[in-house]
Design a protein around this motif. Structure first.
Motif, PDB file in Angstrom:
ATOM      1  N   HIS A 112      53.857  26.306  31.525  1.00  0.00           N
ATOM      2  CA  HIS A 112      53.812  26.246  32.987  1.00  0.00           C
ATOM      3  C   HIS A 112      52.386  26.426  33.500  1.00  0.00           C
ATOM      4  N   LEU A 113      51.622  27.287  32.832  1.00  0.00           N
ATOM      5  CA  LEU A 113      50.213  27.471  33.198  1.00  0.00           C
ATOM      6  C   LEU A 113      49.447  26.161  33.085  1.00  0.00           C
ATOM      7  N   LEU A 114      49.614  25.467  31.963  1.00  0.00           N
ATOM      8  CA  LEU A 114      48.899  24.212  31.745  1.00  0.00           C
ATOM      9  C   LEU A 114      49.299  23.163  32.773  1.00  0.00           C
ATOM     10  N   ALA A 115      50.558  23.169  33.178  1.00  0.00           N
ATOM     11  CA  ALA A 115      51.002  22.221  34.197  1.00  0.00           C
ATOM     12  C   ALA A 115      50.313  22.504  35.531  1.00  0.00           C
ATOM     13  N   ARG A 116      50.102  23.790  35.858  1.00  0.00           N
ATOM     14  CA  ARG A 116      49.448  24.145  37.126  1.00  0.00           C
ATOM     15  C   ARG A 116      47.949  23.874  37.106  1.00  0.00           C
ATOM     16  N   SER A 117      47.376  23.761  35.911  1.00  0.00           N
ATOM     17  CA  SER A 117      45.923  23.622  35.810  1.00  0.00           C
ATOM     18  C   SER A 117      45.407  22.302  36.353  1.00  0.00           C
ATOM     19  N   HIS A 118      46.285  21.345  36.601  1.00  0.00           N
ATOM     20  CA  HIS A 118      45.837  20.035  37.098  1.00  0.00           C
ATOM     21  C   HIS A 118      45.238  20.127  38.501  1.00  0.00           C
ATOM     22  N   GLU A 119      45.463  21.243  39.185  1.00  0.00           N
ATOM     23  CA  GLU A 119      44.824  21.457  40.482  1.00  0.00           C
ATOM     24  C   GLU A 119      43.589  22.349  40.360  1.00  0.00           C
ATOM     25  N   GLY A 120      43.355  22.901  39.154  1.00  0.00           N
ATOM     26  CA  GLY A 120      42.286  23.869  38.975  1.00  0.00           C
ATOM     27  C   GLY A 120      42.753  25.249  39.400  1.00  0.00           C
ATOM     28  N   LEU A 121      42.534  26.252  38.553  1.00  0.00           N
ATOM     29  CA  LEU A 121      42.969  27.620  38.854  1.00  0.00           C
ATOM     30  C   LEU A 121      41.793  28.578  38.683  1.00  0.00           C
ATOM     31  N   SER A 122      41.557  29.392  39.703  1.00  0.00           N
ATOM     32  CA  SER A 122      40.518  30.429  39.639  1.00  0.00           C
ATOM     33  C   SER A 122      41.213  31.785  39.595  1.00  0.00           C
ATOM     34  N   PHE A 123      40.798  32.649  38.654  1.00  0.00           N
ATOM     35  CA  PHE A 123      41.508  33.907  38.423  1.00  0.00           C
ATOM     36  C   PHE A 123      40.742  35.094  39.009  1.00  0.00           C
ATOM     37  N   GLY A 124      41.514  36.121  39.390  1.00  0.00           N
ATOM     38  CA  GLY A 124      40.955  37.300  40.021  1.00  0.00           C
ATOM     39  C   GLY A 124      40.497  38.362  39.048  1.00  0.00           C
ATOM     40  N   GLY A 125      40.087  39.509  39.616  1.00  0.00           N
ATOM     41  CA  GLY A 125      39.415  40.542  38.843  1.00  0.00           C
ATOM     42  C   GLY A 125      40.192  41.114  37.683  1.00  0.00           C
ATOM     43  N   MET A 126      41.476  41.398  37.862  1.00  0.00           N
ATOM     44  CA  MET A 126      42.253  41.997  36.782  1.00  0.00           C
ATOM     45  C   MET A 126      42.376  41.054  35.590  1.00  0.00           C
ATOM     46  N   THR A 127      42.658  39.784  35.876  1.00  0.00           N
ATOM     47  CA  THR A 127      42.793  38.804  34.797  1.00  0.00           C
ATOM     48  C   THR A 127      41.447  38.519  34.156  1.00  0.00           C
ATOM     49  N   ARG A 128      40.409  38.469  34.983  1.00  0.00           N
ATOM     50  CA  ARG A 128      39.064  38.225  34.443  1.00  0.00           C
ATOM     51  C   ARG A 128      38.669  39.296  33.438  1.00  0.00           C
ATOM     52  N   ALA A 129      38.941  40.540  33.772  1.00  0.00           N
ATOM     53  CA  ALA A 129      38.553  41.646  32.888  1.00  0.00           C
ATOM     54  C   ALA A 129      39.259  41.549  31.546  1.00  0.00           C
ATOM     55  N   ALA A 161      49.363  37.843  37.883  1.00  0.00           N
ATOM     56  CA  ALA A 161      50.158  38.018  39.095  1.00  0.00           C
ATOM     57  C   ALA A 161      49.792  36.927  40.104  1.00  0.00           C
ATOM     58  N   PRO A 162      50.763  36.524  40.943  1.00  0.00           N
ATOM     59  CA  PRO A 162      50.475  35.487  41.950  1.00  0.00           C
ATOM     60  C   PRO A 162      49.290  35.823  42.848  1.00  0.00           C
ATOM     61  N   THR A 163      49.043  37.132  43.034  1.00  0.00           N
ATOM     62  CA  THR A 163      47.912  37.542  43.866  1.00  0.00           C
ATOM     63  C   THR A 163      46.586  37.539  43.112  1.00  0.00           C
ATOM     64  N   ASP A 164      46.634  37.253  41.782  1.00  0.00           N
ATOM     65  CA  ASP A 164      45.418  37.332  40.974  1.00  0.00           C
ATOM     66  C   ASP A 164      44.948  35.964  40.471  1.00  0.00           C
ATOM     67  N   TYR A 165      45.439  34.910  41.072  1.00  0.00           N
ATOM     68  CA  TYR A 165      44.874  33.592  40.792  1.00  0.00           C
ATOM     69  C   TYR A 165      45.011  32.728  42.040  1.00  0.00           C
ATOM     70  N   THR A 166      44.109  31.751  42.143  1.00  0.00           N
ATOM     71  CA  THR A 166      44.077  30.888  43.319  1.00  0.00           C
ATOM     72  C   THR A 166      44.063  29.425  42.886  1.00  0.00           C
TER      73      THR A 166
END
Length: 289
Positions: A112-129, A161-166
């Motif tokens: 599901h992640l790879l399917a969403r990547s076609h729009e480009g995904l930027s991740f927030g601080g918790m996931t980045r760390a 989390a939905p709040t940790d990626y855009t």
């Protein structure tokens, strides 16, 4: 700025590509695309983020997942030489572990992640760390551990989390290809990967793989990649030569013929045109790095 196709070459002893830049890249492709997924982590540096139709600034710690065939700008574009900058890049084809690998139930989240990547995904601080630490480990891990770490990275992104990626909503400007066209291009790429070392590789042979006449294939391939088959083969062979030159036991002449060139002079000229170095200079630069 002209959109260019980038041929991707997996890292030695790996089924995917892992790149680590510690300075601004002043050469190479700028506005480009490729059929591989691309994960970019920038521990140090800030600059312009241009992915498809999305344009913004990125800051230190940027972590973004870019889907296949989604045009994007080199992340260090426009930064002065000497600017503090570090970038870790992972590039992988959808079938890098086999065409059915992602269909296993244990991998549903990543699918599901790879399917969403076609729009480009930027991740927030918790996931980045969390993902950033794993990507650091990836750089020095042996092949088997490297593969396991990659799957851990993807799973961590998939569980953000939905709040940790855009979503960047970048896909409107992409060269979205139909499933049929993706399969056709994949057949061509795979054929080139398996036969690039043959100096006699002809347009006719590749056109047959694509199930097209030679004139139709030439038009199709130019439209899809912005390159002629000859240009694509030269880029691919130079990429393979770059990998082979790391092995000090091979002479430049051996690398030349093993990469599919049948003339040493032509190899030297082509290599310099694509890299800015002669093969010998490139080897010396890599040895000193």
């Amino acid at each position: 700025m002209k959109l260019q196709f980038e041929p991707i070459h997996p890292t030695a002893d790996s089924s995917f590509t892992l790149l680590h830049y510690t300075q601004v890249q002043s050469a190479g492709l700028l506005w480009h695309y490729h059929p591989e997924y691309e994960l970019v982590y920038i521990p140090q540096g800030s600059g312009r983020r241009h992915i498809g139709q999305h344009i913004s600034r990125f800051e230190e710690g940027e972590l973004v997942l870019i889907g296949p065939d989604l045009p994007h700008l080199t992340f260090s574009y426009g930064l002065p030489a000497g600017t503090p900058f570090e970038e870790i890049v992972v590039q992988l084809r959808s079938d890098f572990l086999g065409p059915e690998f992602w269909q296993h139930p244990e991998l549903a989240d990543i699918r599901h992640l790879l399917a969403r990547s076609h729009e480009g995904l930027s991740f927030g601080g918790m996931t980045r760390a969390a993902a950033g630490d794993l990507l650091r480990e990836l750089l020095n891990a042996p092949p088997f551990a490297r593969l396991l770490l990659l799957l851990q990275v993807l799973q961590r992104l998939a569980q953000a989390a939905p709040t940790d990626y855009t979503p960047l909503h970048a896909g409107a400007g992409s060269q979205a290809l139909s499933g049929k066209e993706q399969q056709r291009l994949s057949r061509v790429y795979q054929f080139v990967e398996q036969h690039y070392f043959r100096a006699t590789l002809s347009v006719q042979q590749v056109a047959e793989v694509a199930h097209l006449s030679v004139p139709a294939f030439c038009r199709y391939f130019k439209k899809m990649t912005r390159l002629t088959l000859t240009e694509f083969l030269q880029e691919y062979r130079v990429g393979q030569a770059c990998r082979s030159l790391i092995d000090e036991e091979l002479s430049v002449t051996e690398v030349c013929y093993a990469s599919g060139f049948n003339n040493l002079s032509h190899f030297n000229k082509t290599f310099r045109r694509y890299t800015g170095y002669s093969p010998t200079e490139y080897r010396r630069q890599r040895a000193a790095a």
